[in-house]
Design an enzyme around this catalytic site. Structure first.
Site, PDB file in Angstrom:
ATOM      1  N   GLU A  37      -4.187  12.707  -4.311  1.00  0.00           N
ATOM      2  CA  GLU A  37      -5.047  11.663  -3.752  1.00  0.00           C
ATOM      3  C   GLU A  37      -5.362  10.611  -4.806  1.00  0.00           C
ATOM      4  O   GLU A  37      -5.504  10.925  -5.987  1.00  0.00           O
ATOM      5  CB  GLU A  37      -6.373  12.272  -3.291  1.00  0.00           C
ATOM      6  CG  GLU A  37      -6.211  13.278  -2.194  1.00  0.00           C
ATOM      7  CD  GLU A  37      -7.533  13.912  -1.790  1.00  0.00           C
ATOM      8  OE1 GLU A  37      -7.514  14.725  -0.867  1.00  0.00           O
ATOM      9  OE2 GLU A  37      -8.567  13.588  -2.408  1.00  0.00           O
ATOM     10  N   CYS A  70      -9.534   5.588  -8.920  1.00  0.00           N
ATOM     11  CA  CYS A  70      -9.737   6.986  -9.317  1.00  0.00           C
ATOM     12  C   CYS A  70      -8.377   7.685  -9.223  1.00  0.00           C
ATOM     13  O   CYS A  70      -7.776   7.746  -8.148  1.00  0.00           O
ATOM     14  CB  CYS A  70     -10.762   7.628  -8.382  1.00  0.00           C
ATOM     15  SG  CYS A  70     -11.011   9.377  -8.712  1.00  0.00           S
ATOM     16  N   CYS A 103      -5.343  21.910  -8.974  1.00  0.00           N
ATOM     17  CA  CYS A 103      -6.083  21.952 -10.234  1.00  0.00           C
ATOM     18  C   CYS A 103      -6.203  23.397 -10.715  1.00  0.00           C
ATOM     19  O   CYS A 103      -6.519  24.288  -9.919  1.00  0.00           O
ATOM     20  CB  CYS A 103      -7.469  21.344 -10.053  1.00  0.00           C
ATOM     21  SG  CYS A 103      -8.389  21.292 -11.607  1.00  0.00           S
ATOM     22  N   CYS A 146     -12.859  25.096  -9.648  1.00  0.00           N
ATOM     23  CA  CYS A 146     -14.320  25.063  -9.507  1.00  0.00           C
ATOM     24  C   CYS A 146     -14.683  25.536  -8.096  1.00  0.00           C
ATOM     25  O   CYS A 146     -14.008  25.183  -7.123  1.00  0.00           O
ATOM     26  CB  CYS A 146     -14.844  23.652  -9.734  1.00  0.00           C
ATOM     27  SG  CYS A 146     -14.536  23.070 -11.411  1.00  0.00           S
ATOM     28  N   CYS A 164     -15.019  22.845  -5.178  1.00  0.00           N
ATOM     29  CA  CYS A 164     -14.068  21.734  -5.102  1.00  0.00           C
ATOM     30  C   CYS A 164     -12.847  22.064  -4.250  1.00  0.00           C
ATOM     31  O   CYS A 164     -12.228  23.120  -4.419  1.00  0.00           O
ATOM     32  CB  CYS A 164     -13.628  21.364  -6.514  1.00  0.00           C
ATOM     33  SG  CYS A 164     -12.350  20.116  -6.557  1.00  0.00           S
ATOM     34  N   CYS A 188     -13.045  15.325  -3.439  1.00  0.00           N
ATOM     35  CA  CYS A 188     -11.736  15.358  -4.079  1.00  0.00           C
ATOM     36  C   CYS A 188     -10.893  16.499  -3.512  1.00  0.00           C
ATOM     37  O   CYS A 188     -11.323  17.640  -3.474  1.00  0.00           O
ATOM     38  CB  CYS A 188     -11.957  15.533  -5.577  1.00  0.00           C
ATOM     39  SG  CYS A 188     -10.506  15.904  -6.500  1.00  0.00           S
TER      40      CYS A 188
HETATM   41  S1  SF4 Z   1     -13.926  19.652  -9.850  1.00  0.00           S
HETATM   42 FE1  SF4 Z   1     -11.962  20.115  -8.827  1.00  0.00          FE
HETATM   43  S2  SF4 Z   1     -10.467  18.717  -9.774  1.00  0.00           S
HETATM   44 FE2  SF4 Z   1     -12.300  18.756 -11.119  1.00  0.00          FE
HETATM   45  S3  SF4 Z   1     -11.873  20.380 -12.618  1.00  0.00           S
HETATM   46 FE3  SF4 Z   1     -12.993  21.383 -10.950  1.00  0.00          FE
HETATM   47  S4  SF4 Z   1     -11.369  22.166  -9.561  1.00  0.00           S
HETATM   48 FE4  SF4 Z   1     -10.425  20.658 -10.929  1.00  0.00          FE
END
Ligand code: SF4
Length: 400
Positions: free
Chosen positions: A121, A147, A154, A158, A161, A380
């Protein structure tokens, strides 16, 4: 009420055509610096100045193919077209929010790790502001912030996320990061207010410092006078915090802002929502942040996503204030954008501003960041998860 207008089809209403996917034999032009392209054109028997001409066509005149480069001979254009690809992605979705925020979902050429082509994205956030100059005159600024993503998926995962839900698929190349900015540029007017990207944030999918060389190479192209010519001070690299890479980044002498995505004010809570925090303490991050300041003269920024009831209590604000003061850091408080599969909640404005007040009372410069693009799966990674591989779709969402 929100109104969604979905239009499937093979062309983009914004005037951005889908431009060929790179074939394996072609080199991605956007991965090259001016010096590297100069070497390539000399090896092809072309004059040295050809490289600067090509870069001007691509980055200033927005040429999407070598055919458009009319001051190059026909033979050179044909040869360059055989050797290099400019755009390599396909725009599979293009969504515009009622606040003007635009999000595009790009599919990259298939690889072994992503046989169907990785999805990332990219977001454009427009902001037109009245400001006062030194003489009391009103000046309208037209900020256009891009962005960018650095990875497909990723590795950090997290808990809150969408990008991290399936882990890392693969790293992007420098050209793929630069291409995101170029895709967005092609969607801006050719001249007049808001015709160019003014700011960059590396806050899309992925952990930029876990794809270090790509991030640095892309950053250099974004800053280069022959390409985007964006000041390092207008570029923010956001990291969940990898101390060795933060120190390496400091030593490069770039003027970019480094932002630490802290998101929790103590190690125990942080490791519950950011798995990598189990191995990296806040003390180590503070140490690396101080090192960044010593080397660059620039304070780091702290990013803090507000997860209602999780990290939003007054004691959290007090702990965060202590960390911010150690780093002399500004704090950005970010509204959480909810992800349907996850149970985290967005706090109320009252919670946000009470938290900000506690920080400010402790002498910390804290801002509540405006929430943008909420009606277009703003979190995101959300758009990539929604994609059902239905081909090209343009979505316009407007308040009604
Ligand atoms: S917020 Fe999402 S994109 Fe950012 S480091 Fe954590 S898992 Fe990765």
């Amino acid at each position: 009420m929100k109104r969604s207008d979905w239009r499937g089809g093979g062309s983009m209403g914004s005037g951005t055509a889908i431009i060929g996917v790179m074939t394996e034999s072609k080199e991605h032009l956007l991965s090259l610096s001016l010096d590297e392209l100069t070497e390539r054109v000399l090896a092809l028997g072309m004059p040295k100045f050809r490289a600067a001409q090509i870069m001007e066509w691509v980055y200033q005149k927005r040429a999407a193919s070598f055919e458009e480069m009319t001051n190059l001979s026909k033979g050179d254009r044909a040869l360059l077209g055989e050797k290099f690809a400019i755009f390599t992605s396909e725009i599979v979705r293009n969504v515009t929010s009622s606040d003007g925020t635009q999000k595009i979902l790009l599919r990259w050429p298939a690889t072994e790790k992503s046989p169907e082509g990785g999805l990332t994205e990219t977001v454009m956030i427009p902001m037109d502001d009245d400001q006062c100059d030194n003489f009391g005159n009103t000046v309208v600024t037209h900020r256009r912030t891009a962005c960018l993503s650095t990875q497909v998926g990723c590795p950090v995962k997290c808990a809150f996320c969408a990008s991290g839900l399936e882990g890392l698929k693969e790293n992007l190349t420098p050209g793929q990061v630069v291409e995101q900015a170029l895709r967005l540029t092609h969607m801006l007017p050719k001249e007049g207010p808001g015709h160019r990207i003014t700011n960059i944030v590396f806050m899309g999918m992925g952990e930029p410092l876990a794809n270090f060389d790509t991030t640095v190479a892309a950053l250099k192209t974004l800053m280069a006078p022959w390409a985007f010519h964006i000041s390092g001070r207008k570029i923010t690299v956001s990291t969940v915090g990898l101390p060795p890479q933060m120190k390496r980044f400091a030593e490069l002498g770039l003027t970019a802002t480094l932002a630490i995505s802290l998101h929790a004010p103590n190690d125990e809570l942080r490791s519950q929502i950011i798995p990598w925090a189990e191995k990296i303490s806040i003390t180590q991050l503070v140490d690396a942040g101080k090192y960044y300041f010593e080397k660059t003269g620039r304070e780091v920024t702290l990013e803090y996503i507000m997860l209602d009831g999780v990290n939003t209590l007054p004691e959290h604000a007090r702990q965060l204030a202590t960390i911010a003061k150690l780093l002399r850091a500004n704090v950005n408080l970010i509204y959480y954008n909810e992800v349907p599969e996850l149970e985290f909640k967005r706090p109320t404005g009252q919670t946000m501003f009470a938290f900000q007040n506690t920080l400010r009372s402790a002498g910390v410069n804290a801002h509540v960041r405006k929430s943008r693009g909420r009606d277009i799966a703003a979190a995101c990674g959300q758009l990539a998860r929604q994609d059902k591989g239905k081909g090209v779709v343009q979505v316009t969402v407007s308040g009604a």
